[in-house]
Design an enzyme around this catalytic site. Structure first.
Site, mmCIF file in Angstrom:
data_model
loop_
_atom_site.group_PDB
_atom_site.id
_atom_site.type_symbol
_atom_site.label_atom_id
_atom_site.label_comp_id
_atom_site.label_asym_id
_atom_site.label_seq_id
_atom_site.Cartn_x
_atom_site.Cartn_y
_atom_site.Cartn_z
ATOM 1 N N LYS A 34 0.846 -1.203 0.000
ATOM 2 C CA LYS A 34 0.000 0.000 0.000
ATOM 3 C C LYS A 34 0.883 1.256 0.000
ATOM 4 O O LYS A 34 2.093 1.160 0.244
ATOM 5 C CB LYS A 34 -0.922 -0.018 1.224
ATOM 6 C CG LYS A 34 -0.183 -0.019 2.541
ATOM 7 C CD LYS A 34 -1.139 -0.142 3.708
ATOM 8 C CE LYS A 34 -0.349 -0.195 4.996
ATOM 9 N NZ LYS A 34 -1.145 0.085 6.172
ATOM 10 N N ARG A 133 -9.091 -0.593 16.124
ATOM 11 C CA ARG A 133 -9.188 0.125 14.867
ATOM 12 C C ARG A 133 -10.230 -0.665 14.076
ATOM 13 O O ARG A 133 -11.311 -0.900 14.591
ATOM 14 C CB ARG A 133 -7.800 0.197 14.201
ATOM 15 C CG ARG A 133 -7.639 1.347 13.243
ATOM 16 C CD ARG A 133 -6.208 1.473 12.712
ATOM 17 N NE ARG A 133 -5.746 0.299 11.985
ATOM 18 C CZ ARG A 133 -4.582 0.228 11.330
ATOM 19 N NH1 ARG A 133 -3.756 1.266 11.317
ATOM 20 N NH2 ARG A 133 -4.230 -0.857 10.693
ATOM 21 N N TYR A 257 17.490 29.306 7.946
ATOM 22 C CA TYR A 257 16.313 30.016 8.462
ATOM 23 C C TYR A 257 16.247 29.921 9.985
ATOM 24 O O TYR A 257 16.523 28.863 10.562
ATOM 25 C CB TYR A 257 15.027 29.374 7.915
ATOM 26 C CG TYR A 257 14.736 29.655 6.462
ATOM 27 C CD1 TYR A 257 14.573 30.949 5.992
ATOM 28 C CD2 TYR A 257 14.583 28.602 5.565
ATOM 29 C CE1 TYR A 257 14.276 31.189 4.661
ATOM 30 C CE2 TYR A 257 14.283 28.835 4.234
ATOM 31 C CZ TYR A 257 14.138 30.121 3.786
ATOM 32 O OH TYR A 257 13.838 30.363 2.472
HETATM 33 C C1 LIG Z 1 -3.535 -4.710 8.394
HETATM 34 C C2 LIG Z 1 -2.077 -4.522 8.148
HETATM 35 N N1 LIG Z 1 -1.283 -5.593 8.059
HETATM 36 C C3 LIG Z 1 0.052 -5.483 7.854
HETATM 37 C C4 LIG Z 1 0.649 -4.245 7.739
HETATM 38 C C5 LIG Z 1 2.150 -4.156 7.528
HETATM 39 O O1 LIG Z 1 2.769 -3.508 8.591
HETATM 40 P P1 LIG Z 1 4.352 -3.436 8.701
HETATM 41 O O2 LIG Z 1 4.820 -2.497 7.658
HETATM 42 O O3 LIG Z 1 4.605 -2.948 10.070
HETATM 43 O O4 LIG Z 1 4.857 -4.825 8.454
HETATM 44 C C6 LIG Z 1 -0.145 -3.094 7.832
HETATM 45 C C7 LIG Z 1 0.492 -1.774 7.738
HETATM 46 O O5 LIG Z 1 0.210 -0.835 8.398
HETATM 47 C C8 LIG Z 1 -1.538 -3.233 8.045
HETATM 48 O O6 LIG Z 1 -2.334 -2.163 8.144
#
Ligand SMILES: Cc1ncc(COP(=O)(O)O)c(C=O)c1O
Length: 368
Positions: A34, A133, A257
């Site tokens: 993602k 969540r 800055y």
């Molecule tokens: C549902 C879920 N699984 C797995 C992951 C992978 O997490 P990580 O990058 O900590 O391995 C994420 C990432 O946020 C997630 O939302």
């Protein structure tokens, strides 16, 4: 040409997937790609990982980009669907769904009565074991599973997943989450998945059928007190630029800055062609290490949009055009993240679109 670039080492990416497969040797691996593969390039990353058993994304758009690029592996939508009108597209493209609330089950039941597509939809029932969540409360899991089992459009058995809240920091809480998830699903037969990167490293009894690594695949550690190299992983992204100017500085003079750094002695300041407009964190503190010519030198003064400054010292033999690494193999993302009060995730996700990406070692025959 401005020398700022992100170099993505696809051999390191493949290496990291193999490492995860070794660590979680009894599980299949769903690589989380993602957010543009954590900023590394969605399609390039997915294409470089033919041995990933599956991919996971956050949105339908991301999944369709993968399908259009010819990615054939299974793809999971981690947030499920948002509107019922997405369902025909999901079904046609054979995408798998996370289901995390009751209305989604009802929408699927309604969709079943109108679709003529015979392909079953594969779903994962998300169980909230303590993250608070997405997910069904544990006491609702059995009923949700039963409702889904009654739908002919859904492939049986229903797969089950949960997510760790703090596998990087609280092992007691994580173990309680594992027990709760196991208990809530003990009478169900579907495949299970729980472990993200931190869970893969710290909770081997939560590897179950599928692990879901993101950060590990990109070669960074999710734990504050460790480095990817501790687990045999290799950094994939190298954010690089060059010295674009070198200037002498006299004791007492300030840089940048807001004048928040003053030279304690006479020396030399290197100006590097990168700034927060490229995704380098503006809040990186004075002293954040930057790699120049085989050594780490401190960031000095505020990071500006296109430029940052480093203290090259009084004996600098550096030259304009010399290579500078902001993070990568020479300097870990984990280290820089600590100095910027953030986590490696935000660093790699934050590289902006004006930075050119260069992909190296695409050839599978490259061995590390
Ligand atoms: C549902 C879920 N699984 C797995 C992951 C992978 O997490 P990580 O990058 O900590 O391995 C994420 C990432 O946020 C997630 O939302």
């Amino acid at each position: 040409m401005r020398p700022t670039k992100a170099v993505i080492d696809l051999a390191a990416l493949r290496h990291n997937l193999e490492r995860v497969k070794t660590i979680a040797s009894d599980s299949k691996v769903m690589v989380v790609v993602k957010a543009n593969a954590y900023g590394h390039g969605l399609v390039e990353v997915a294409k470089a990982l033919p041995s990933a058993d599956m991919f996971a994304v956050a949105s339908l758009d991301e999944a369709l980009i993968l399908r259009q690029a010819g990615i054939r592996q299974d793809i999971l939508l981690l947030e499920g669907f948002f509107q019922a009108k997405e369902l025909p597209i999901i079904q046609r493209n054979q995408l798998q769904l996370v289901l995390h609330h009751q209305a989604q089950i009802e929408q699927l039941a309604a969709y079943q009565t109108i679709t003529s597509d015979p392909n079953p939809i594969k779903v994962w029932l998300k169980c909230d074991s303590g993250m608070y969540r997405l997910g069904f409360a544990l006491e609702q899991v059995a009923a949700a599973e039963k409702a889904l089992s009654a739908l002919s459009i859904i492939e049986q058995p229903i797969k089950l997943m949960s997510h760790f809240a703090c596998a990087d920091s609280d092992q007691e809480f994580s173990q309680a989450q594992i027990s709760k998830f196991a208990e809530a699903t003990q009478d169900l037969v579907g495949q299970r998945s729980m472990a993200n990167s931190a869970g893969i490293l710290t909770q081997p009894n939560a590897h179950w059928d599928w692990v879901r690594p993101g950060l590990l695949i990109y070669g960074a550690s999710p734990m504050l007190d460790s480095m990817a190299s501790d687990f045999g992983l290799q950094p994939v992204m190298s954010l690089e630029s060059q010295l674009m100017a070198i200037k002498p500085i006299r004791q007492g003079q300030s840089v940048g800055y807001g004048r928040n750094w003053f030279a304690k002695t006479n020396g030399n300041i290197g100006l590097v062609a990168i700034g927060y407009g490229d995704g380098y964190p503006r809040h990186a503190k004075n002293g954040t290490p930057v790699w120049v010519n085989g050594r780490q030198v401190p960031l000095v003064g505020r990071v500006s949009m296109d430029i940052l400054a480093v203290d090259l010292g009084a004996d600098s033999a550096d030259n304009i055009g010399d290579r500078v690494v902001l993070w990568g193999k020479e300097l870990s993302m984990e280290t820089v993240a600590t100095f910027a009060d953030t986590i490696p995730y935000t660093l790699c996700c934050g590289v902006t679109s004006r930075v050119p990406f260069e992909y190296i070692n695409a050839d599978d025959s490259h061995h590390d």
